[in-house]
Scaffold this motif. Structure first.
Motif, short mmCIF file in Angstrom:
data_model
loop_
_atom_site.label_atom_id
_atom_site.label_comp_id
_atom_site.label_asym_id
_atom_site.label_seq_id
_atom_site.Cartn_x
_atom_site.Cartn_y
_atom_site.Cartn_z
N ALA A 1 1.12 -1.54 -0.02
CA ALA A 1 0.05 -0.20 0.15
C ALA A 1 0.80 0.83 -0.18
CB ALA A 1 -0.75 -0.12 1.26
N LYS A 2 0.20 2.55 -0.25
CA LYS A 2 0.85 3.88 -0.12
C LYS A 2 0.62 4.34 1.07
CE LYS A 2 3.13 3.91 -4.32
NZ LYS A 2 4.45 4.24 -4.55
N ALA A 3 1.46 4.89 2.22
CA ALA A 3 1.06 5.73 3.30
C ALA A 3 1.72 7.38 2.88
CB ALA A 3 1.51 5.61 4.26
N ARG A 4 0.37 8.31 3.23
CA ARG A 4 0.59 9.49 2.99
C ARG A 4 1.25 10.13 4.37
NH1 ARG A 4 -3.83 12.58 1.11
NH2 ARG A 4 -4.86 12.23 2.91
N VAL A 5 2.40 10.88 4.49
CA VAL A 5 3.49 10.86 5.08
C VAL A 5 4.10 12.26 4.92
CG1 VAL A 5 5.25 10.10 6.80
CG2 VAL A 5 4.48 8.58 5.94
N HIS A 6 3.24 13.25 5.61
CA HIS A 6 4.22 14.79 5.50
C HIS A 6 4.35 15.28 4.21
CE1 HIS A 6 5.64 14.54 9.79
NE2 HIS A 6 6.31 13.35 9.09
N LEU A 7 2.42 14.71 3.45
CA LEU A 7 2.62 15.17 2.54
C LEU A 7 2.96 14.53 0.82
CD1 LEU A 7 2.03 19.86 2.98
CD2 LEU A 7 0.25 17.74 3.32
N ALA A 8 3.64 13.41 1.41
CA ALA A 8 3.71 12.58 0.44
C ALA A 8 3.72 11.58 0.60
CB ALA A 8 5.60 12.60 0.39
N TYR A 9 3.81 10.47 -0.43
CA TYR A 9 3.30 8.95 -0.37
C TYR A 9 4.58 8.20 0.09
CZ TYR A 9 -1.26 10.26 -0.98
OH TYR A 9 -2.89 10.76 -1.28
N GLU A 10 4.33 6.95 0.35
CA GLU A 10 5.80 6.19 0.46
C GLU A 10 4.99 4.79 0.83
OE1 GLU A 10 8.27 7.12 4.27
OE2 GLU A 10 8.75 8.78 3.64
N ASP A 11 6.02 4.06 0.80
CA ASP A 11 5.37 2.92 1.02
C ASP A 11 5.75 1.76 1.73
OD1 ASP A 11 5.61 2.11 -2.22
OD2 ASP A 11 7.57 1.57 -2.67
N ILE A 12 4.31 1.79 2.02
CA ILE A 12 3.92 1.08 3.02
C ILE A 12 3.46 -0.91 2.54
CG2 ILE A 12 1.67 1.21 3.61
CD1 ILE A 12 2.39 2.11 6.86
N PHE A 13 4.18 -1.84 3.68
CA PHE A 13 3.73 -2.64 3.62
C PHE A 13 3.20 -3.31 4.90
CE2 PHE A 13 8.08 -1.89 1.41
CZ PHE A 13 7.83 -2.17 -0.25
N SER A 14 1.69 -4.70 4.64
CA SER A 14 1.16 -4.50 5.38
C SER A 14 1.48 -6.46 5.54
CB SER A 14 -0.49 -4.24 5.55
OG SER A 14 -0.48 -2.71 6.21
N LEU A 15 0.80 -7.44 6.99
CA LEU A 15 0.53 -8.66 7.36
C LEU A 15 -0.19 -8.55 8.65
CD1 LEU A 15 1.71 -11.60 6.43
CD2 LEU A 15 3.05 -11.28 8.30
N GLU A 16 -1.23 -8.94 7.51
CA GLU A 16 -2.51 -9.35 8.17
C GLU A 16 -2.75 -11.00 8.93
OE1 GLU A 16 -7.21 -8.80 8.02
OE2 GLU A 16 -6.64 -9.39 5.97
N ILE A 17 -3.06 -10.79 10.00
CA ILE A 17 -2.80 -12.71 10.55
C ILE A 17 -4.80 -12.17 11.45
CG2 ILE A 17 -2.23 -13.79 12.45
CD1 ILE A 17 -0.15 -13.71 10.32
N VAL A 18 -5.05 -13.16 10.90
CA VAL A 18 -6.86 -13.47 10.77
C VAL A 18 -7.05 -14.79 12.14
CG1 VAL A 18 -9.11 -13.48 10.66
CG2 VAL A 18 -7.47 -11.69 9.82
N GLY A 19 -8.01 -14.78 13.67
CA GLY A 19 -8.25 -15.50 14.00
C GLY A 19 -7.72 -15.85 14.83
N PRO A 20 -7.77 -17.11 16.00
CA PRO A 20 -8.28 -16.88 17.72
C PRO A 20 -7.25 -16.79 17.85
CG PRO A 20 -9.09 -19.16 17.02
CD PRO A 20 -9.37 -18.48 15.93
N VAL A 21 -6.17 -15.39 17.95
CA VAL A 21 -4.28 -15.51 17.87
C VAL A 21 -4.67 -15.61 19.43
CG1 VAL A 21 -2.76 -14.66 18.15
CG2 VAL A 21 -4.28 -14.12 16.31
#
Length: 479
Positions: A368-388
């Motif tokens: 994804a892209k994240a807006r940081v200080h009026l600019a866009y930077e690459d950001i990566f996400s890892l989602e874990i779903v279930g009874p953790v």
């Protein structure tokens, strides 16, 4: 490098959902929705530490974010999945270096990732999501529940469940299982082995409870305490004593009556509490509450805390075995009407047990892209779903540390009724000998570092960790 994303937008096409199970599975669309809304990153009040406190709540979802990609968690090979399952069943410890230069090429990392996603469940009904159970009626409604009107089938299910529950307790007693959860449609029970949470005996915490459940437990001879009620009472007594000391005339007498009674005078249910009125010669001018009104007031107080965190009940030692038998025979354990009618409680465990089915948490990564200080930077996400469960949270963060170069953040979604499991148990040994824990619990299936964390006394109270951040290999968190 730390970052505070204000808005996340998908970068191109999203990665398809990846199930940790060979057969695949649909992941929730929740992350995609999150990517289009502002992400509020709370201020983190804790000081940086090399370890975060044990969190005994069950998480329904984890969202890890990093400026480094999570490609190492994608598309595991069949051999890596198989190796991860084998490592879990054999409780193999993986000790990774502090930093991994090419995480995607690290077979050891990818196998350990698969290993950290495994948990055990009973009953296993693939068409039903069996956690969470509290408030799950709407989610289960409309699904096939052939046992709801079939009493013989219900008895078979409960008989099978009782065998699995007893198996888990026996493993716990033998210190071959560190802990497990019993999730009913009304309350959850967490059983912990001796040596965990700062206690040298087996403990079970139940939340939320009702007056009816507590009365039934008392009638069965189960000794239990209400740690949060006692904590509040103690603090009130301390405050009242401080106030009484500032009084001039009758401070000494009232203070003594409080100490002798063990509780402040208004909540005592005997006439001795009012003896100081006779000493002052005003007993006839003050109306004393009669036994019935005192009883009603106490009952009202008991009912008022029903379903609240304060209703948490703590059972210790041999009383946990009595609790086991009580729960097996407790008719209110299973719903008699509604979508969950006749469905036995869900058993969740970090290790295998009789009748348990191996399951895996669902994992997927998104760029994804994240807006940081009026600019866009690459950001990566890892989602874990279930009874953790607690050990999974610790295992995953231990893997992310070297894979993400010591920098990542995580938003943790708690199953709220279990947050209160972080309550301090009282009379625990904060300096429980680590050597003793490792000597007594070496075969419980947990990594030594995870065991170290879970053996500590709970410190989060009624709250749980909501936001976790690692920066330069040090943790900060928000609860």
């Amino acid at each position: 490098r730390s970052f505070s994303p204000q808005l996340l937008e998908p970068a191109g096409e999203e990665e398809p959902a990846r199930s940790a199970e060979p057969s695949g599975g649909a992941a929730t669309p929740a992350l995609a929705e999150d990517l289009h809304v502002p992400v509020a990153v709370p201020e983190v009040p804790s000081s940086p530490r090399h370890e975060f406190p044990a969190d005994w709540s069950i998480k329904t979802r984890l969202l890890f974010m990093s400026s480094q990609p999570f490609t190492w968690a994608e598309h595991l090979k069949a051999q890596e999945e198989a190796q991860g399952f084998a490592q879990h069943c054999r409780a193999k410890e993986t000790n990774l270096p502090q930093s991994i230069q090419e995480p995607k090429l690290s077979t050891e990392l990818r196998c350990a990732f698969q290993q950290s996603l495994v948990y055990w469940l009973h009953p296993s009904l693939p068409w039903l999501q069996l956690f969470p159970r509290i408030g799950a009626d709407r989610r289960i409604a409309g699904k096939a529940v052939p046992w709801s009107q079939d009493e013989a089938l219900q008895q078979v299910l409960m008989s099978d469940w009782s065998v699995s529950f007893t198996s888990l307790y026996n493993l716990l007693k033998a210190r071959l299982c560190p802990y497990f959860y019993v999730c009913t449609y009304q309350f959850t029970v967490l059983f912990r082995a001796a040596g965990l949470a700062g206690s040298d005996v087996i403990t079970a915490v139940i939340s939320p409870t009702t007056r009816g459940l507590r009365e039934a437990m008392r009638n069965e001879g189960i000794e239990f305490s209400l740690p949060l009620v006692e904590e509040n009472r103690t603090s009130k007594q301390k405050n009242s004593k401080v106030n009484l000391e500032t009084e001039v005339a009758d401070s000494l007498e009232v203070g003594n009556s409080t100490e002798d009674g063990g509780e402040p005078a208004p909540s005592d249910d005997d006439d001795e509490s009012f003896s100081w009125l006779e000493e002052m010669g005003v007993q006839d001018k003050v109306k004393k509450p009669d036994a019935i009104s005192i009883k009603l007031r106490k009952e009202n107080h008991e009912v008022q805390m029903d379903h609240k965190p304060e209703s948490l009940a703590l059972v210790k030692g041999t009383n946990t075995f009595t609790l086991l038998n009580f729960l097996i025979n407790c008719k209110s354990l299973v719903a008699v009407a509604g979508p969950q009618a006749g469905l036995p409680p869900t058993l969740l465990s970090p290790v295998a047990f009789r009748g348990g089915t191996m399951q895996t948490l669902k994992a997927r990564s998104i760029n994804a892209k994240a807006r940081v200080h009026l600019a866009y930077e690459d950001i990566f996400s890892l989602e874990i779903v279930g009874p953790v469960m607690p050990h999974s949270l610790h295992s995953l963060t231990t893997l992310l540390k070297p894979a993400q170069k010591g920098t990542f953040s995580a938003v943790l979604y708690t199953h709220e009724p279990t947050a209160v499991f972080n309550t301090r148990l009282g009379n625990t040994d904060p300096a429980l000998n680590k050597e003793t824990v490792h000597k007594d619990l070496p075969t419980c299936g947990l990594h030594r570092k995870t065991l170290d964390q879970l053996s500590q006394c709970p410190t989060l109270g009624k709250s749980s960790i909501r936001f976790l951040e690692m920066k330069d290999y040090a943790y900060t968190w928000k609860s």
